[in-house]
Design a protein around this motif. Structure first.
Motif, PDB file in Angstrom:
ATOM      1  N   LYS A 159       0.831  -1.199   0.000  1.00 44.35           N
ATOM      2  CA  LYS A 159       0.000   0.000   0.000  1.00 44.35           C
ATOM      3  C   LYS A 159       0.875   1.262   0.000  1.00 44.35           C
ATOM      4  O   LYS A 159       2.084   1.198   0.133  1.00 44.35           O
ATOM      5  CB  LYS A 159      -0.932  -0.026   1.212  1.00 44.35           C
ATOM      6  N   LYS A 160       0.196   2.425  -0.131  1.00 48.69           N
ATOM      7  CA  LYS A 160       0.922   3.674  -0.368  1.00 48.69           C
ATOM      8  C   LYS A 160       1.912   4.035   0.749  1.00 48.69           C
ATOM      9  O   LYS A 160       3.070   4.334   0.499  1.00 48.69           O
ATOM     10  CB  LYS A 160      -0.096   4.800  -0.561  1.00 48.69           C
ATOM     11  N   PHE A 161       1.431   4.016   2.000  1.00 45.66           N
ATOM     12  CA  PHE A 161       2.326   4.405   3.087  1.00 45.66           C
ATOM     13  C   PHE A 161       3.331   3.313   3.406  1.00 45.66           C
ATOM     14  O   PHE A 161       4.451   3.593   3.814  1.00 45.66           O
ATOM     15  CB  PHE A 161       1.537   4.842   4.328  1.00 45.66           C
ATOM     16  N   GLU A 162       2.946   2.060   3.172  1.00 42.83           N
ATOM     17  CA  GLU A 162       3.918   0.970   3.315  1.00 42.83           C
ATOM     18  C   GLU A 162       5.093   1.191   2.367  1.00 42.83           C
ATOM     19  O   GLU A 162       6.251   0.996   2.725  1.00 42.83           O
ATOM     20  CB  GLU A 162       3.266  -0.367   2.967  1.00 42.83           C
ATOM     21  N   GLN A 164       6.046   4.073   1.103  1.00 41.44           N
ATOM     22  CA  GLN A 164       6.831   5.226   1.519  1.00 41.44           C
ATOM     23  C   GLN A 164       7.750   4.867   2.683  1.00 41.44           C
ATOM     24  O   GLN A 164       8.907   5.272   2.720  1.00 41.44           O
ATOM     25  CB  GLN A 164       5.899   6.376   1.894  1.00 41.44           C
ATOM     26  N   VAL A 165       7.241   4.070   3.591  1.00 45.34           N
ATOM     27  CA  VAL A 165       8.053   3.674   4.739  1.00 45.34           C
ATOM     28  C   VAL A 165       9.153   2.702   4.301  1.00 45.34           C
ATOM     29  O   VAL A 165      10.272   2.756   4.823  1.00 45.34           O
ATOM     30  CB  VAL A 165       7.165   3.083   5.848  1.00 45.34           C
ATOM     31  N   TYR A 167      10.816   2.771   1.510  1.00 43.30           N
ATOM     32  CA  TYR A 167      11.926   3.570   0.998  1.00 43.30           C
ATOM     33  C   TYR A 167      12.558   4.422   2.095  1.00 43.30           C
ATOM     34  O   TYR A 167      13.763   4.672   2.079  1.00 43.30           O
ATOM     35  CB  TYR A 167      11.496   4.393  -0.218  1.00 43.30           C
ATOM     36  N   ALA A 168      11.748   4.848   3.050  1.00 44.42           N
ATOM     37  CA  ALA A 168      12.315   5.565   4.200  1.00 44.42           C
ATOM     38  C   ALA A 168      13.309   4.663   4.927  1.00 44.42           C
ATOM     39  O   ALA A 168      14.404   5.078   5.302  1.00 44.42           O
ATOM     40  CB  ALA A 168      11.199   6.017   5.138  1.00 44.42           C
ATOM     41  N   ARG A 169      12.924   3.400   5.102  1.00 43.78           N
ATOM     42  CA  ARG A 169      13.818   2.465   5.795  1.00 43.78           C
ATOM     43  C   ARG A 169      15.076   2.211   4.984  1.00 43.78           C
ATOM     44  O   ARG A 169      16.182   2.150   5.522  1.00 43.78           O
ATOM     45  CB  ARG A 169      13.097   1.139   6.049  1.00 43.78           C
ATOM     46  N   MET A 171      16.449   4.163   2.785  1.00 46.18           N
ATOM     47  CA  MET A 171      17.282   5.372   2.822  1.00 46.18           C
ATOM     48  C   MET A 171      18.035   5.460   4.140  1.00 46.18           C
ATOM     49  O   MET A 171      19.226   5.778   4.177  1.00 46.18           O
ATOM     50  CB  MET A 171      16.419   6.621   2.640  1.00 46.18           C
TER      51      MET A 171
ATOM     52  N   VAL B 165      17.042  12.056   4.527  1.00 46.34           N
ATOM     53  CA  VAL B 165      17.258  10.947   5.444  1.00 46.34           C
ATOM     54  C   VAL B 165      16.633  11.247   6.808  1.00 46.34           C
ATOM     55  O   VAL B 165      16.099  10.347   7.459  1.00 46.34           O
ATOM     56  CB  VAL B 165      18.763  10.630   5.559  1.00 46.34           C
ATOM     57  N   ALA B 168      13.171  10.347   6.350  1.00 45.16           N
ATOM     58  CA  ALA B 168      13.107   8.883   6.222  1.00 45.16           C
ATOM     59  C   ALA B 168      13.171   8.243   7.607  1.00 45.16           C
ATOM     60  O   ALA B 168      12.407   7.330   7.932  1.00 45.16           O
ATOM     61  CB  ALA B 168      14.245   8.380   5.335  1.00 45.16           C
ATOM     62  N   MET B 171       9.922   8.921   9.505  1.00 48.72           N
ATOM     63  CA  MET B 171       8.838   8.071   8.998  1.00 48.72           C
ATOM     64  C   MET B 171       9.000   6.640   9.494  1.00 48.72           C
ATOM     65  O   MET B 171       8.037   6.000   9.907  1.00 48.72           O
ATOM     66  CB  MET B 171       8.856   8.073   7.469  1.00 48.72           C
ATOM     67  N   THR B 172      10.233   6.148   9.428  1.00 45.39           N
ATOM     68  CA  THR B 172      10.486   4.787   9.888  1.00 45.39           C
ATOM     69  C   THR B 172      10.114   4.661  11.368  1.00 45.39           C
ATOM     70  O   THR B 172       9.460   3.707  11.782  1.00 45.39           O
ATOM     71  CB  THR B 172      11.979   4.457   9.705  1.00 45.39           C
ATOM     72  N   TRP B 175       6.358   4.805  11.775  1.00 44.70           N
ATOM     73  CA  TRP B 175       5.688   3.612  11.240  1.00 44.70           C
ATOM     74  C   TRP B 175       5.913   2.414  12.155  1.00 44.70           C
ATOM     75  O   TRP B 175       5.013   1.572  12.323  1.00 44.70           O
ATOM     76  CB  TRP B 175       6.203   3.312   9.822  1.00 44.70           C
ATOM     77  N   GLU B 212      -3.794   4.662   7.287  1.00 47.18           N
ATOM     78  CA  GLU B 212      -3.498   3.441   6.520  1.00 47.18           C
ATOM     79  C   GLU B 212      -3.046   2.310   7.437  1.00 47.18           C
ATOM     80  O   GLU B 212      -3.424   1.163   7.255  1.00 47.18           O
ATOM     81  CB  GLU B 212      -2.413   3.692   5.456  1.00 47.18           C
TER      82      GLU B 212
END
Lengths: 430, 430
Positions: A159-162, A164-165, A167-169, A171, B165, B168, B171-172, B175, B212
């Motif tokens: 899903k969308k936020f999954e 995004q997270v 790629y956040a992880r 990065m 970062v 990122a 967000m991580t 989440w 989400e």
């Protein structure tokens, strides 16, 4: 504001092409291609995709139709004016052009040849047959397409936020590596991760992050398109492909024994400085160096691509010393299975004893290990190799028996001809 | 493609405004504002910004000119047609309108009154004086502006990939909290983090990620603008401001003792259901409940905003039981200093014994602890409170002496009038 034109434009594409340029490839493929174009243009070669990680069922994950669309798209590409200009502008230390006019003219008119694709069980059999200089340019795009389609197969479920997270992880993970590398004195490191990258956009991000995070310690990328777009130096020299095909073309054991040196003799004529890097492990590093001709001693450095890297570097230092060369003026390039700890350790061990440089590959551009349940985005060991030349099977031994390739009887023959003794097995991570 | 118009438009702004809407505020401020507008419209009130975290030198970090520009921008805002429509459409369980026509007409014509800003040492003295319904609406935008200008002061020093970062990592981190909360059965949680958010865009991201990640466990946000834009329920009831001002207006100790109940009597008339939530701690929860009138027993629930939250909930359950009410039908809202572990622990302790709900604030919208060197983005304890009403100082005791406010002699008087005994000090994290 939504840019309506951008959105409409994006939706006009029937597919989202993975490879969008013929120079989205490793620089050394082009250098080797030119050498092949000049020295062995008529050789008929077969390249074949090999997934060493059988637990990744590529044919179950990736739709055959989508794979064909991506490969067909690669066949539709040709060199653009700007790409050609960039290639023509690459010089040896500002002196003469690296790519000669006859090669450039040929390249400007090139379309990649056809491919053969078949599903066999849960894997794809993907091969490319034809003249060596054309077929060899399939290697990197074929790998990039398969790697990225596998990533997409997993990402499609998220899903969308999954996303995004995720790629956040990724990065965060990469940036922590970069911060870690920043402390290493006199580090020189380049991106060598095109072939097994998570995706093009991710490699592009990784390269830019390396640039900001490491400053002058980051010396460039092997990817020509990214080097061009991001104003970086394109890095690379030559690979196993050359000795493997030269060896397969040998008509006697004597010619076979000379083949790896013939490759470098051709190279020696054409290249200079940082491009004169010995890749000694194709048929065993020790024997290669023992029998090396005198003119190889003056070469700039050695790339260590299999076996225990510290042992390989010690071997190189010993060889230079035994031949009366000063190792502190020589370059050792490490390019096999690198990650931060190994880079730090190798730099500490060899600092001051030899010049060092690191070609960081899969764990720079595809370290998605541990980021999704079931680790379905972890990198895997996919290669695309020349498997035959003019009807003869190629053979690679390397310094790690787990990386050996070729028919068993030919492997035995090569071991005899190259006098390869006992070798230590090393796990192939990526 | 770069959207040229968007880029040009962005550069036309003299500033990047932090607060862009009068409904970028907590829903309960508007509910309370309506109550004040109807019951005590002429009260002259002073609100004052108080930075409890003296180690954050706001006046050194934030340029006074920029702060004035942001505050002036807030003064330029008025309710838009769409915002007004959204407010008018808010109903009590689909029946009658929450905001009455006379209040809406007043609000539609409102501009926020002037502010008084002065630098005192390394802090700003920022006060708002005027009629209560106008001045009270400064609280949330003033806090948002200061919080975000402090974030910007730190972010201004960071490079492009460092910034990426940073987010990122944030967000991580968030989440992982959300994934952690996902396992808690029967969780009901809302965003209460407007006042101490890292930034507007970050709060907006956090709210969407909660949606989400938690599905129906996420019940809404206190922020009206985000609720409107993201199609969520706006959440909130009433706050300490009401009893504090009512108490300051009391002309005798007897009136003072009754003030907190008078607030709720006015509220009782106007509201219903989930809006009938008791906030009992302004002058000590125990005494408040002991002396509570019978009609308060039927209210829907209690919000615990200071002191040990588990002890507060036990007190509430005991009180309902002693008054013949069934606690399993009553709601306890926890809203003080929450983070994942505390939420999990409270839910486990009270599940089945009382209905629970969580108003997650600062550690949802501003948990940037540990993300930059020196922890210069960690949230800090900034409040904006009514400090006087018609010339009389206000007093807050709460269930935590570390949160007490007001002149010492008045604190002693209030403790006597409200019969507040020994209290346990609790650290105020955020």
């Amino acid at each position: 504001m939504v840019d309506i034109a951008t959105r409409v434009w994006n939706h006009k594409w029937k597919i989202d092409p993975i490879v969008r340029s013929l120079i989205d490839t490793d620089f050394y493929k082009l250098l080797m291609c030119q050498s092949v174009f000049r020295n062995r243009p008529d050789t008929q070669v077969t390249f074949s995709l090999i997934n060493r990680t059988k637990s990744v069922p590529l044919a179950k994950l990736i739709d055959e139709g989508e794979l064909r669309e991506q490969l067909d798209h690669v066949r539709s590409l040709s060199l653009t004016r700007g790409e050609s200009t960039w290639l023509r502008g690459n010089t040896f230390y500002g002196k003469r052009q690296m790519f000669r006019p006859d090669f450039m003219e040929w390249f400007e008119n090139l379309r990649l040849p056809d491919y053969h694709l078949e599903r066999v069980g849960d894997q794809y059999q993907l091969t490319f047959e034809g003249s060596w200089p054309e077929v060899m340019l399939w290697e990197i795009p074929a790998l990039s397409v398969l790697m990225e389609l596998r990533s997409r197969a997993v990402l499609d479920q998220m899903k969308k936020f999954e996303l995004q997270v995720l790629y956040a992880r990724a990065m965060t993970k990469l940036w922590e590596k970069i911060e870690n590398l920043r402390d290493i004195d006199n580090l020189r490191i380049a991106d060598f991760g095109t072939r097994r990258r998570h995706s093009y956009l991710w490699q592009d991000w990784a390269v830019q992050a390396m640039g900001e995070g490491l400053g002058e310690k980051f010396v460039g990328t092997s990817n020509c398109l990214i080097a061009k777009n991001r104003d970086l130096e394109a890095i690379g020299t030559n690979a196993h492909e050359l000795p493997m095909v030269y060896a397969a073309l040998a008509e006697s054991d004597e010619e076979l024994a000379q083949a790896p040196y013939q490759v470098l003799a051709d190279w020696h004529e054409e290249h200079d400085g940082n491009l004169r890097i010995i890749l000694p492990d194709t048929y065993g590093t020790n024997g290669f160096l023992d029998r090396a001709p005198k003119w190889l001693e003056s070469w700039t450095g050695i790339r260590i691509d299999s076996g225990d890297p510290a042992a390989g570097a010690e071997t190189a230092i010993d060889w230079w010393t035994s031949r009366g060369e000063d190792p502190t003026k020589k370059l050792v390039i490490f390019s096999d299975g690198l990650d931060v700890d190994k880079i730090r350790q190798l730099q500490q061990q060899f600092e001051g004893r030899v010049l060092t440089s690191f070609g960081w590959g899969t764990l720079l551009t595809n370290d998605f290990r541990g980021l999704v349940p079931g680790d379905t985005l972890a990198p895997f060991s996919l290669v695309c190799k020349a498997v035959s030349a003019n009807g003869q099977s190629t053979v690679k031994l390397s310094d790690n028996p787990n990386k050996a390739m070729g028919p068993a009887d030919q492997i035995d023959r090569y071991k005899r001809v190259f006098d390869v003794g006992a070798q230590t097995k090393q796990d192939v991570v990526v």
